[in-house]
Scaffold this motif. Structure first.
Motif: not given
Length: 133
Positions: A76-95
């Protein structure tokens, strides 16, 4: 629980890295964005402080997780980190898409993808042995 030794080590390293980001964003809120060519005026420091708060929570979660032995909790902790970094990567890609010449953002996105891959690899469920079937 030896199987999750790699994940616990990754969580400890992740905790250190996110704690370093907290210190950087708190002590000098404009410094990290400046590396990517993004200017923050003092009136916008709240954004850096909010990110520092999120990073601190992630650091706390990572340090706490590195001491766990429960497989479901670790995942659960690993998946939470994946979600954090995944959404951050998507938002950064948008920028970054609008700033094609911003190499720093693209490198940061690539680093996040590597982090996601590491968490996914170390959190994967063990294959069931023939005796467990």
């Amino acid at each position: 629980m030896k199987r999750f030794g790699g994940l616990r080590k990754l969580l400890f390293i992740h905790g250190l890295a996110t704690l370093a980001a907290v210190v950087g964003l708190t002590v000098s809120p404009a410094a990290i964005p400046a590396v990517a060519g993004i200017h923050l005026d003092p009136g916008s420091y709240l954004m850096a402080y909010l990110l520092a708060g999120a990073e601190f929570g992630l650091s706390f979660l990572s340090f706490g997780g590195c001491r766990l032995t429960d497989a479901r909790g670790l995942r659960l902790i690993a998946y939470s980190c994946i979600v954090f970094h995944g959404t951050s990567a998507l938002l950064e890609a948008y920028v970054a898409y609008g700033q094609r010449e911003n190499t720093v953002l693209w490198i940061n996105i690539a680093v996040r993808i590597v982090i996601i891959a590491l968490f996914a690899f170390f959190a994967r469920p063990a294959a069931k042995s023939a005796s467990e079937s």
